[in-house]
Design a protein around this motif. Structure first.
Motif, PDB file in Angstrom:
ATOM      1  N   THR A  49       0.833  -1.209   0.000  1.00 36.88           N
ATOM      2  CA  THR A  49       0.000   0.000   0.000  1.00 36.88           C
ATOM      3  C   THR A  49       0.863   1.251   0.000  1.00 36.88           C
ATOM      4  N   LEU A  50       0.290   2.305  -0.545  1.00 37.51           N
ATOM      5  CA  LEU A  50       0.974   3.598  -0.566  1.00 37.51           C
ATOM      6  C   LEU A  50       1.351   4.034   0.839  1.00 37.51           C
ATOM      7  N   GLU A  51       0.402   3.906   1.752  1.00 38.66           N
ATOM      8  CA  GLU A  51       0.629   4.469   3.083  1.00 38.66           C
ATOM      9  C   GLU A  51       1.646   3.676   3.883  1.00 38.66           C
ATOM     10  N   LEU A  74     -12.061   2.260  -9.278  1.00 40.36           N
ATOM     11  CA  LEU A  74     -11.686   1.158 -10.177  1.00 40.36           C
ATOM     12  C   LEU A  74     -10.185   1.121 -10.500  1.00 40.36           C
ATOM     13  N   LEU A  75      -9.474   2.203 -10.203  1.00 34.65           N
ATOM     14  CA  LEU A  75      -8.057   2.248 -10.586  1.00 34.65           C
ATOM     15  C   LEU A  75      -7.192   1.592  -9.514  1.00 34.65           C
ATOM     16  N   ASN A  76      -6.459   0.583  -9.921  1.00 32.08           N
ATOM     17  CA  ASN A  76      -5.470  -0.109  -9.071  1.00 32.08           C
ATOM     18  C   ASN A  76      -5.994  -0.337  -7.652  1.00 32.08           C
ATOM     19  N   PRO A  77      -7.057  -1.087  -7.497  1.00 33.93           N
ATOM     20  CA  PRO A  77      -7.685  -1.246  -6.182  1.00 33.93           C
ATOM     21  C   PRO A  77      -6.733  -1.879  -5.160  1.00 33.93           C
ATOM     22  N   GLY A  78      -6.924  -1.484  -3.928  1.00 32.31           N
ATOM     23  CA  GLY A  78      -6.194  -2.117  -2.832  1.00 32.31           C
ATOM     24  C   GLY A  78      -4.902  -1.443  -2.443  1.00 32.31           C
ATOM     25  N   LYS A  79      -4.509  -0.375  -3.167  1.00 29.27           N
ATOM     26  CA  LYS A  79      -3.204   0.229  -2.889  1.00 29.27           C
ATOM     27  C   LYS A  79      -3.303   1.472  -2.015  1.00 29.27           C
ATOM     28  N   MET A  80      -4.494   2.107  -2.006  1.00 26.53           N
ATOM     29  CA  MET A  80      -4.647   3.313  -1.180  1.00 26.53           C
ATOM     30  C   MET A  80      -5.595   2.987  -0.020  1.00 26.53           C
ATOM     31  N   ILE A  81      -5.008   2.798   1.143  1.00 26.07           N
ATOM     32  CA  ILE A  81      -5.805   2.384   2.301  1.00 26.07           C
ATOM     33  C   ILE A  81      -6.884   3.421   2.605  1.00 26.07           C
ATOM     34  N   ALA A  82      -6.507   4.688   2.464  1.00 26.94           N
ATOM     35  CA  ALA A  82      -7.447   5.771   2.806  1.00 26.94           C
ATOM     36  C   ALA A  82      -8.745   5.634   2.019  1.00 26.94           C
ATOM     37  N   TRP A  83      -8.659   5.057   0.849  1.00 28.08           N
ATOM     38  CA  TRP A  83      -9.860   4.834   0.030  1.00 28.08           C
ATOM     39  C   TRP A  83     -10.586   3.570   0.462  1.00 28.08           C
ATOM     40  N   GLU A  84      -9.820   2.513   0.661  1.00 32.76           N
ATOM     41  CA  GLU A  84     -10.424   1.204   0.927  1.00 32.76           C
ATOM     42  C   GLU A  84     -11.033   1.137   2.320  1.00 32.76           C
ATOM     43  N   ASP A  85     -10.346   1.753   3.274  1.00 30.24           N
ATOM     44  CA  ASP A  85     -10.752   1.630   4.679  1.00 30.24           C
ATOM     45  C   ASP A  85     -10.451   2.945   5.397  1.00 30.24           C
ATOM     46  N   GLY A 116       4.014   1.712   2.878  1.00 33.41           N
ATOM     47  CA  GLY A 116       5.372   1.792   2.345  1.00 33.41           C
ATOM     48  C   GLY A 116       5.963   3.170   2.578  1.00 33.41           C
ATOM     49  N   GLY A 117       5.108   4.123   2.872  1.00 33.19           N
ATOM     50  CA  GLY A 117       5.571   5.499   2.950  1.00 33.19           C
ATOM     51  C   GLY A 117       5.421   6.110   4.324  1.00 33.19           C
ATOM     52  N   MET A 118       4.603   7.157   4.407  1.00 35.59           N
ATOM     53  CA  MET A 118       4.556   7.985   5.607  1.00 35.59           C
ATOM     54  C   MET A 118       3.605   7.455   6.676  1.00 35.59           C
ATOM     55  N   LYS A 119       2.952   6.329   6.391  1.00 38.68           N
ATOM     56  CA  LYS A 119       2.028   5.716   7.361  1.00 38.68           C
ATOM     57  C   LYS A 119       0.953   6.682   7.801  1.00 38.68           C
ATOM     58  N   GLN A 120       0.464   7.454   6.845  1.00 40.80           N
ATOM     59  CA  GLN A 120      -0.669   8.323   7.120  1.00 40.80           C
ATOM     60  C   GLN A 120      -1.397   8.594   5.812  1.00 40.80           C
ATOM     61  N   THR A 121      -2.648   9.016   5.957  1.00 42.48           N
ATOM     62  CA  THR A 121      -3.451   9.310   4.776  1.00 42.48           C
ATOM     63  C   THR A 121      -2.871  10.511   4.050  1.00 42.48           C
ATOM     64  N   ASP A 122      -2.748  10.398   2.717  1.00 43.82           N
ATOM     65  CA  ASP A 122      -2.377  11.546   1.915  1.00 43.82           C
ATOM     66  C   ASP A 122      -3.667  12.193   1.421  1.00 43.82           C
ATOM     67  N   ALA A 123      -4.071  13.254   2.105  1.00 43.67           N
ATOM     68  CA  ALA A 123      -5.382  13.855   1.858  1.00 43.67           C
ATOM     69  C   ALA A 123      -5.503  14.364   0.423  1.00 43.67           C
ATOM     70  N   VAL A 124      -4.387  14.850  -0.122  1.00 37.26           N
ATOM     71  CA  VAL A 124      -4.426  15.384  -1.489  1.00 37.26           C
ATOM     72  C   VAL A 124      -4.694  14.260  -2.497  1.00 37.26           C
ATOM     73  N   GLN A 125      -3.990  13.146  -2.328  1.00 38.71           N
ATOM     74  CA  GLN A 125      -4.178  12.030  -3.256  1.00 38.71           C
ATOM     75  C   GLN A 125      -5.567  11.416  -3.104  1.00 38.71           C
ATOM     76  N   LEU A 126      -6.037  11.354  -1.870  1.00 38.86           N
ATOM     77  CA  LEU A 126      -7.370  10.805  -1.628  1.00 38.86           C
ATOM     78  C   LEU A 126      -8.438  11.689  -2.271  1.00 38.86           C
ATOM     79  N   ALA A 127      -8.326  12.980  -2.081  1.00 37.58           N
ATOM     80  CA  ALA A 127      -9.311  13.905  -2.666  1.00 37.58           C
ATOM     81  C   ALA A 127      -9.286  13.800  -4.189  1.00 37.58           C
ATOM     82  N   PHE A 128      -8.089  13.654  -4.739  1.00 40.46           N
ATOM     83  CA  PHE A 128      -8.001  13.555  -6.191  1.00 40.46           C
ATOM     84  C   PHE A 128      -8.611  12.241  -6.680  1.00 40.46           C
ATOM     85  N   LYS A 129      -8.478  11.193  -5.897  1.00 41.37           N
ATOM     86  CA  LYS A 129      -9.096   9.917  -6.295  1.00 41.37           C
ATOM     87  C   LYS A 129     -10.623  10.074  -6.298  1.00 41.37           C
ATOM     88  N   ARG A 130     -11.154  10.779  -5.335  1.00 44.90           N
ATOM     89  CA  ARG A 130     -12.608  10.992  -5.303  1.00 44.90           C
ATOM     90  C   ARG A 130     -13.065  11.704  -6.578  1.00 44.90           C
TER      91      ARG A 130
END
Lengths: 476, 476
Positions: free
Chosen positions: B415-417, B440-451, B419-433
């Motif tokens: 997962t992005l989080e 549908l894009l690359n499911p399972g890699k952005m925890i903030a989206w999945e859970d 492997g990285g900063m262990k926190q939600t990246d609000a900018v990336q999450l908002a852009f995914k919304r």
């Protein structure tokens, strides 16, 4: 004034080599920007050579040196005379060796340019730009300074934010140097040996060829960013310098009121009360810089050359001609009582040191910072603008800087040591013994040669014979 | 295995667009170098898409996304598959969007190159070199990695010693990104907006064009310098990184015994018992580097490519293919039980932290440092080689690193989080919304989206549905 030297014999010896003996022109070519300093102005104002010789080739330089050696006439090499400390001023008279006519760019290759010493820096860049390259660094006198003079008398400048100083390994690739002997030899200096002749003011050899490194040559965009306080500008400049991906070539901070009062041609962009940061940014990094600025609290863009119509840009000097010693020059033009210092604010305390010193002096010393890489870290040099009152107060201001943690490189001294590290440079001294055994090259500039027992810790200035009286008159 | 998706309808919808459904080839294009990690190997080994689609143009990508959106089939964009964390592995099956055929270099200008996403980094450089330029940075998979994949899944690499990381302003100039909607839109991201899609693993948009900065392209010389101890090598590397005038592109430290044991083709140059520093230096800085080395106590030059006859260089990989994750690869080839970590040794304590950790672990964790610029200072990342025993011990090794002051970017997480900063990246999450409202894009890699309620501080790993069991079996 009759000369102490047999100039007539010298002239005969050099035959057809170009020379000038008109006293007005000789005096002109015996000077530099020493007058930025009221101290040097008083000490050096009278200095003049007997003759200016302008060789057209290395062979002619050899002939000049051989003749001067035989006749024991001092020779002071000179580029364009854009130094500030009398580097190329002939303290003992004799010959000024004007290298301005030896100004060809000989070869341009990936990462390298080979020049004659008198090549003007801006002209070197014009020629290298065809290969997509440019010089790594240059002084604010880029438009008129020679590459040989920069190497012999400079230390860094525009571009030092990326590459550090000329003293750093890699910033000069090779120097071809002629010795001052009966039969001058040509030495090729590379690697560690470059320290022998770089920043030696031509006291221990005559540079007849410079090989310098090149980097990518990109269009640079001038931007000026305004801040409510000098400290805020300094913090921004430091942060921008630490942005590893934003390619800049210059980051300069100038404290209010200097920008509005002294940058006359830019005045309409520079409101009173603002301290400013002058930036040169690669045009492909402009978007990144704007993003950085938007995010940076308190930064307001006062000037962005890319958004200004060409007709409105007419007559505006480039940012680099507001920076480094051009900042001083612009201050002097408005207020002749301005002078300056050169300080280092060492990492990691640079911002705290800047703030403390700025608060201490108020408007007597107007802050001017040049951000650079120094030993791998971003920090700043200062060229503060000083409202000059007396030499004693200037010394006091220097002492206060040092006591507050900012070492001063004194621009009111004409010797290598007193302007720099205040100690003997054993490498340069040893090389002078080898390359100029009679001590005929640029006399008076290397204390270690003139007075091996000089005590740098005694708080006394070195005075070259003949300059004492004038120094006393100036109160130094 | 029958698919959860209507692949047949999708194939009809995309008409003549190139695809692959041979299971062996689909599985091949559903993988990356996740197997460097025994944890990811166990978790992800079974992952495969249903279909690989290889569009030839942006219009074809639009058609693929529109069809997949209508049929609610997940799409995982992929460059060359040289990632190490399953970045481009389709955890939920569906479509792998193979962008390898979109590999043209569209424009080269001073400081800029515009590429299709599948352009191979080394090939981009071949094309830019005609203008005297090259890319600022690349991973050790330079020869095979794509620029789109690097931007979407990488963070820095060779060149980071000068330019920092991809996350830094200025190291990506522009991304053209397609949204995953009924009618995919093309968005042009610049400035601060680049953070929306850079290093987002293609979870919130499909990169169809990359504009990257260029720098001067110089011939690079490989040098390997030997030291009696790892600490001595690290100190040298740090000091070399801080030499502002010596242009390098890579400074890597590898602890004994790895060089002699794992760098098989270079073995004759690498005596047992030596830790080494791998350097890529610009050829015009070679003389300066040699001067620096002569002055540096304890440094012995083991390999200097410029002094080795072409026939003796044959078959030797370039230094960058001994560095970054290629160091790990070379270890793995000799000892399949090797795995690795990714650590940061923060400035200014990097050398002390390296020493402390190296002493603590001895040969269980072989030191491997990559020196970089990070927030304006020279410091190092580590990709230490770990002799893997159990997942529990690996976790312990990670915890010890963190407790000793070296944050770990965990390469054993997909997962992005995590492997990285262990926190939600609000900018990336908002852009995914905005750009992928159906997820549908690359499911399972952005925890903030999945859970959205995932607790990063609970010490529990995120597990994408379907991967739990395998993770349990692996003991993670």
């Amino acid at each position: 004034m009759s000369s102490a030297y047999d100039i007539e014999a010298f002239r005969k010896a050099i035959g057809p080599i170009k020379f000038e003996d008109n006293p007005v022109l000789v005096r002109q070519k015996s000077r530099d920007f020493y007058w930025y300093s009221p101290i040097l102005k008083a000490e050096l104002d009278h200095v003049a050579a007997d003759l200016v010789v302008s060789p057209q080739s290395e062979a002619e330089v050899v002939a000049v040196l051989a003749a001067a050696h035989r006749l024991k006439i001092p020779v002071t090499p000179r580029g364009s005379g854009t130094g500030n400390y009398g580097q190329a001023m002939p303290l003992a008279g004799g010959i000024v060796l004007n290298l301005a006519d030896m100004n060809r760019v000989r070869a341009i290759n990936p990462g390298r340019v080979i020049c004659e010493p008198g090549a003007i820096l801006a002209k070197v860049d014009v020629e290298t730009r065809g290969s997509g390259q440019e010089l790594r660094m240059y002084p604010s006198t880029y438009a008129t300074a020679s590459i040989g003079g920069f190497v012999a008398g400079g230390s860094g400048g525009v571009g030092s934010i990326n590459w550090g100083g000329l003293r750093d390994f890699g910033n000069i690739l090779r120097l071809r140097v002629l010795t001052m002997e009966a039969e001058p030899r040509a030495l090729e200096l590379t690697g560690e040996d470059l320290h022998k002749a770089a920043h030696a003011y031509g006291t221990n050899g005559v540079i007849v060829e410079v090989e310098a490194p090149l980097t990518a040559g990109y269009p640079w965009i001038d931007m000026i960013v305004g801040f409510a306080t000098f400290e805020a500008g300094a913090s921004y400049a430091n942060a921008l310098g630490e942005e590893d991906g934003i390619l800049t070539k210059l980051i300069t901070v100038v404290a209010d009121p200097a920008p509005h009062e002294y940058f006359l041609r830019h005045r309409r962009f520079l409101p009173a009360g603002q301290s400013v940061v002058l930036v040169m940014v690669a045009d492909h990094a402009l978007d990144a810089l704007r993003a950085f600025n938007r995010r940076y609290k308190g930064a307001s863009t006062l000037f962005d050359a890319s958004l200004i119509a060409p007709e409105d840009r007419k007559g505006l000097p480039p940012n680099y001609e507001l920076s480094w010693n051009h900042t001083t020059l612009r201050g002097l033009r408005v207020d002749p009582a301005i002078t300056y210092l050169q300080a280092l604010y060492p990492f990691p305390n640079q911002l705290a040191t800047v703030k403390r010193i700025h608060e201490h002096f108020g408007r007597e010393v107007m802050g001017h910072l040049e951000f650079v890489r120094f030993n791998g870290k971003i920090t700043c040099f200062g060229l503060p603008l000083v409202r000059f009152s007396t030499p004693a107060r200037l010394e006091e201001i220097i002492a206060i800087h040092q006591s507050m943690g900012a070492p001063i490189f004194n621009p009111h001294r004409y010797t290598l040591e007193e302007g720099g590290m205040k100690q003997t440079d054993a490498v340069q001294l040893a090389f002078k013994r080898e390359a100029d055994p009679l001590g005929l090259l640029n006399p008076g500039k290397m204390i270690a040669w003139e007075d091996p027992n000089f005590d740098f810790s005694a708080g006394r200035n070195f005075l070259f014979p003949g300059l004492e009286e004038r120094a006393r008159a100036a109160g130094a």
